[in-house]
Design a protein around this motif. Sequence first.
Motif, PDB file in Angstrom:
ATOM      1  N   ILE A   1      -8.810   4.517  -3.119  1.00 53.90           N
ATOM      2  CA  ILE A   1      -8.291   5.790  -2.613  1.00 53.90           C
ATOM      3  C   ILE A   1      -8.021   6.751  -3.756  1.00 53.90           C
ATOM      4  O   ILE A   1      -8.394   7.938  -3.702  1.00 53.90           O
ATOM      5  CB  ILE A   1      -7.007   5.559  -1.787  1.00 53.90           C
ATOM      6  CG1 ILE A   1      -7.343   4.778  -0.512  1.00 53.90           C
ATOM      7  CG2 ILE A   1      -6.334   6.873  -1.438  1.00 53.90           C
ATOM      8  CD1 ILE A   1      -6.126   4.324   0.269  1.00 53.90           C
TER       9      ILE A   1
ATOM     10  N   ILE B   1       0.839  -1.198   0.000  1.00 52.98           N
ATOM     11  CA  ILE B   1       0.000   0.000   0.000  1.00 52.98           C
ATOM     12  C   ILE B   1       0.873   1.247   0.000  1.00 52.98           C
ATOM     13  O   ILE B   1       0.647   2.205  -0.757  1.00 52.98           O
ATOM     14  CB  ILE B   1      -0.941   0.005   1.219  1.00 52.98           C
ATOM     15  CG1 ILE B   1      -2.094  -0.972   0.990  1.00 52.98           C
ATOM     16  CG2 ILE B   1      -1.489   1.402   1.479  1.00 52.98           C
ATOM     17  CD1 ILE B   1      -3.122  -0.504  -0.001  1.00 52.98           C
TER      18      ILE B   1
ATOM     19  N   CYS C   1      -7.679  -1.457  -2.575  1.00 49.77           N
ATOM     20  CA  CYS C   1      -7.629  -0.325  -1.653  1.00 49.77           C
ATOM     21  C   CYS C   1      -7.020   0.899  -2.329  1.00 49.77           C
ATOM     22  O   CYS C   1      -7.524   2.022  -2.199  1.00 49.77           O
ATOM     23  CB  CYS C   1      -6.822  -0.693  -0.416  1.00 49.77           C
ATOM     24  SG  CYS C   1      -7.602  -1.905   0.663  1.00 49.77           S
ATOM     25  N   THR C   2      -5.924   0.692  -3.082  1.00 49.46           N
ATOM     26  CA  THR C   2      -5.265   1.810  -3.756  1.00 49.46           C
ATOM     27  C   THR C   2      -6.174   2.428  -4.805  1.00 49.46           C
ATOM     28  O   THR C   2      -6.288   3.660  -4.900  1.00 49.46           O
ATOM     29  CB  THR C   2      -3.955   1.342  -4.405  1.00 49.46           C
ATOM     30  OG1 THR C   2      -3.114   0.751  -3.408  1.00 49.46           O
ATOM     31  CG2 THR C   2      -3.231   2.491  -5.067  1.00 49.46           C
TER      32      THR C   2
ATOM     33  N   LEU D   1      -5.820  -7.348  -2.723  1.00 51.04           N
ATOM     34  CA  LEU D   1      -6.396  -6.460  -1.717  1.00 51.04           C
ATOM     35  C   LEU D   1      -5.743  -5.079  -1.769  1.00 51.04           C
ATOM     36  O   LEU D   1      -6.422  -4.054  -1.626  1.00 51.04           O
ATOM     37  CB  LEU D   1      -6.216  -7.071  -0.323  1.00 51.04           C
ATOM     38  CG  LEU D   1      -6.985  -8.374  -0.055  1.00 51.04           C
ATOM     39  CD1 LEU D   1      -6.628  -8.942   1.310  1.00 51.04           C
ATOM     40  CD2 LEU D   1      -8.492  -8.125  -0.143  1.00 51.04           C
ATOM     41  N   SER D   2      -4.431  -5.057  -1.996  1.00 49.72           N
ATOM     42  CA  SER D   2      -3.707  -3.779  -2.031  1.00 49.72           C
ATOM     43  C   SER D   2      -4.161  -2.923  -3.199  1.00 49.72           C
ATOM     44  O   SER D   2      -4.369  -1.711  -3.051  1.00 49.72           O
ATOM     45  CB  SER D   2      -2.202  -4.035  -2.124  1.00 49.72           C
ATOM     46  OG  SER D   2      -1.734  -4.775  -1.028  1.00 49.72           O
TER      47      SER D   2
END
Length: 283
Positions: free
Chosen positions: A279, A43, A275-276, A271-272
């Motif tokens: 964002i 992340i 999330c990135t 998952l990373s």
Amino acid sequence: MHSSERPLLPTLGGTSSPPSSSSPAGRPRRLKTSSLVTFFNVIKAYLGTGLLVVPYGARCGGMWLSLAGVVLLAAGSNHALKMLIRVKRRVMALHGLPGASVTYDSLGALTFGMWGRRLALFAQLVTNLGICIGYMIFIGNTLLMVGRILGFDVNVLNPRLLPGSDYVRINLIVVAAFPLLAALALMRSMRRLGAASIVGTMAILVAIIAVIYTASSKISTDGPQHVPGARLETFPTFFGLLIFGFSIHGVVLPVEESMEHPEHAETVLDLSVVCTGGIYGAF
């Protein structure tokens, strides 16, 4: 076929025979990172300074075209990262090298021979130098802003290199930080950066909250600015900025190698990137 050339895999122990799965006597075992710490590492690598250019990038690309671009770049980056890990594992299985360290130049050599090795080394050098220069500029400029807020004379911290010219200056903060950065570059395991990575991730979260709060306050005061759905004439600028934000291919192999459970690597990457992408899309 390659008897007259150097071995294609010199980084795998310097010999063509399969190394033992156990560490040689006297060589310390490398520390491993948990899947959670690896998630934070990835992340942090994704976000970094790329997070701060996303709003300007979205302004260049347009609201909806930028969102589509974020989704496509996230999917493409994640697919490429997983391909690198799968190729590495395939190479290790074919050559009987359990636990060995496979590098980018080794993969290039196995694919295209010596020219593949040279191309991989050149690409690594250019990419990593560009990323490091970008981060050093960001660190130097940010600390100069902090110094100005605290009342320091910025001309002392950032003096002219050529008398009478404001175009060429030397940032003494970056010069002072160089020994620390050089020492960090010599670290052979991502495990030692686990605690610092968590702190860095928390700092990024604080930056996200600060930016969202500032933007929300400005919008509530001045009203939202109109951003077109698509701006084709400046979309290449958006593309270049976001490519920087998703270019973490230089660290994925060391990160996967340092994992305590490397079988979870692809799940961590999935998952990373979700999330990135979330964002980046929110920004």
